[in-house]
Scaffold this active site. Structure first.
Site, PDB file in Angstrom:
ATOM      1  N   LYS A 114       0.825  -1.209   0.000  1.00 58.85           N
ATOM      2  CA  LYS A 114       0.000   0.000   0.000  1.00 58.85           C
ATOM      3  C   LYS A 114       0.860   1.260   0.000  1.00 58.85           C
ATOM      4  O   LYS A 114       0.524   2.243  -0.656  1.00 58.85           O
ATOM      5  CB  LYS A 114      -0.958   0.016   1.199  1.00 58.85           C
ATOM      6  CG  LYS A 114      -2.092  -0.995   1.049  1.00 58.85           C
ATOM      7  CD  LYS A 114      -3.173  -0.809   2.107  1.00 58.85           C
ATOM      8  CE  LYS A 114      -4.315  -1.797   1.886  1.00 58.85           C
ATOM      9  NZ  LYS A 114      -5.377  -1.678   2.890  1.00 58.85           N
ATOM     10  N   LYS A 197      -4.833 -10.157  -7.026  1.00 61.64           N
ATOM     11  CA  LYS A 197      -6.144 -10.184  -6.365  1.00 61.64           C
ATOM     12  C   LYS A 197      -6.991  -9.012  -6.841  1.00 61.64           C
ATOM     13  O   LYS A 197      -6.460  -7.944  -7.169  1.00 61.64           O
ATOM     14  CB  LYS A 197      -5.976 -10.162  -4.851  1.00 61.64           C
ATOM     15  CG  LYS A 197      -5.563  -8.840  -4.273  1.00 61.64           C
ATOM     16  CD  LYS A 197      -5.889  -8.741  -2.773  1.00 61.64           C
ATOM     17  CE  LYS A 197      -5.570  -7.333  -2.274  1.00 61.64           C
ATOM     18  NZ  LYS A 197      -6.069  -7.005  -0.960  1.00 61.64           N
ATOM     19  N   LYS A 200      -9.682  -2.718  -4.823  1.00 61.33           N
ATOM     20  CA  LYS A 200     -10.233  -1.407  -5.172  1.00 61.33           C
ATOM     21  C   LYS A 200      -9.190  -0.538  -5.861  1.00 61.33           C
ATOM     22  O   LYS A 200      -9.522   0.380  -6.576  1.00 61.33           O
ATOM     23  CB  LYS A 200     -10.814  -0.720  -3.945  1.00 61.33           C
ATOM     24  CG  LYS A 200      -9.815  -0.451  -2.835  1.00 61.33           C
ATOM     25  CD  LYS A 200     -10.527   0.074  -1.608  1.00 61.33           C
ATOM     26  CE  LYS A 200      -9.608  -0.005  -0.392  1.00 61.33           C
ATOM     27  NZ  LYS A 200     -10.243  -0.556   0.782  1.00 61.33           N
TER      28      LYS A 200
END
Ligand code: ADP
Ligand code: NA
Length: 330
Positions: A114, A197, A200
């Protein structure tokens, strides 16, 4: 109540849930409310680990709660609440910040992913310590199990380590929880990049199925899902990740076993599978979207569900926090 307890949370950040959130997590939440004392929350404290517009955050938090109800959570059978309504999360989070090694926190792979996406200079300390807040989220409720997708496994391991560490240092206080990960749907993949995966923050919006998007647009994405150059419809994660992902989604949404699907599509091409799955998805998502709109259109009911949920959650959380504080020497 002697039913085992589950706890889980979902971020309100993106607005719409995506198909990975639903199949990997929320679907299990709905099932577990029948057998477990279930606590589910919209984790708005986690949402502010990345910049948020206040009005959007408030709207998305309600939207997340409406989607959870639309997916089948029943406030009579589970406790549904918003994380920031229960101040004990932040309070116990601090305690665990002080029990976690810096190196230990640095090993969390989700932070690496992230923060890389954000740019290292823009990532906040909150994003870095979010798994530790999640430890507090879980341990506050003395949860036995945490239904999540595969991407959360490392964080549940951290939770177990910290529960054991606290118990070892201060005396038995916290239940050591297990991850509850349903193998078949633990990782739903991006429709365009079937080795990544579904997320969003997808590289291309074509690979991401948002439940609240126009169903026709999602059907189109399913029909143009990346598969492979072969034609045989067979479940094989290694050789056929794209087809296998479509089979997983199809099987889970319809309750049809994968071998049965392989048989049904024997001698047929990928086009037939995709067209049928698009139809299955639209049929499933249409009432989901309608129910979400109904809950959003009745703010009084939504507020009352969340207020009752917070009250119930707080009574459990406060008891655990008091015990932990006493043990620490506060
Ligand atoms: P995201 O991972 O998109 O940021 P959250 O962190 O709010 O969303 O995740 C909510 C739940 O959905 C978690 O339990 C997570 O493990 C699960 N989940 C997210 N993406 C997937 C996926 N592609 N497949 C299966 N489960 C997923
Ligand atoms: Na996640």
């Amino acid at each position: 109540l002697d039913r085992p307890r589950v706890l889980s949370g979902i971020q309100p950040t993106a607005g719409s849930f995506h198909l990975g959130n639903y199949l990997g997590a929320v679907r299990q939440w709905v099932a577990l409310q029948e057998s477990h004392d279930a606590f589910y929350m919209v984790v708005d404290l986690h949402a502010i680990t990345v910049p948020q517009d206040p009005a959007e955050l408030r709207a998305n938090t309600r939207l997340a709660a409406a989607q959870l109800l639309a997916a089948g959570l029943d406030p009579e059978r589970c406790t549904l609440f918003v994380q920031s309504h229960v101040p004990e999360h932040a309070q116990l989070g601090w305690v665990f910040n002080c029990l976690t090694g810096f190196g230990e926190a640095s090993r969390m792979t989700q932070f690496k992913d992230k923060s890389a996406k954000q740019g290292a200079d823009r990532a906040t300390v909150g994003l870095f310590t979010y798994p530790i807040l999640q430890v507090a989220d879980i341990l506050l409720y003395q949860a036995n199990a945490v239904p999540v997708g595969e991407d959360q496994r490392q964080h549940i391991e951290l939770t177990r380590d910290l529960a054991e560490r606290f118990n070892g240092r201060f005396g038995d206080t916290f239940t050591v929880p297990d991850a509850y990960i349903v193998k078949e749907t633990a990782k739903i993949y991006d429709l365009q990049e079937p080795l990544s995966k579904m997320s969003k923050s997808a590289a291309s919006p074509k690979g991401l199925i948002n439940l609240l998007d126009e169903p026709k647009a999602s059907a189109k994405k399913i029909k143009s899902a990346v598969t492979d150059t072969d034609t045989v419809i067979r479940y094989d994660e290694q050789e056929k990740p794209g087809v296998s992902n479509l089979l997983t989604i199809y099987s889970t949404l319809t309750g049809t076993g994968i071998p049965e699907l392989e048989q049904k599509y024997e001698g047929k091409g990928y086009g037939a599978l995709k067209t049928d799955l698009a139809e299955v998805f639209v049929e499933w998502v249409t009432p989901f979207r309608e129910r979400t709109q109904e809950y959003l259109g009745d703010p009084e009911t939504l507020d009352s569900v969340l207020a009752k949920g917070a009250e119930k959650a707080r009574s459990v959380a406060a008891e655990t926090l008091a015990k932990a504080y006493e043990r620490i020497g506060f």
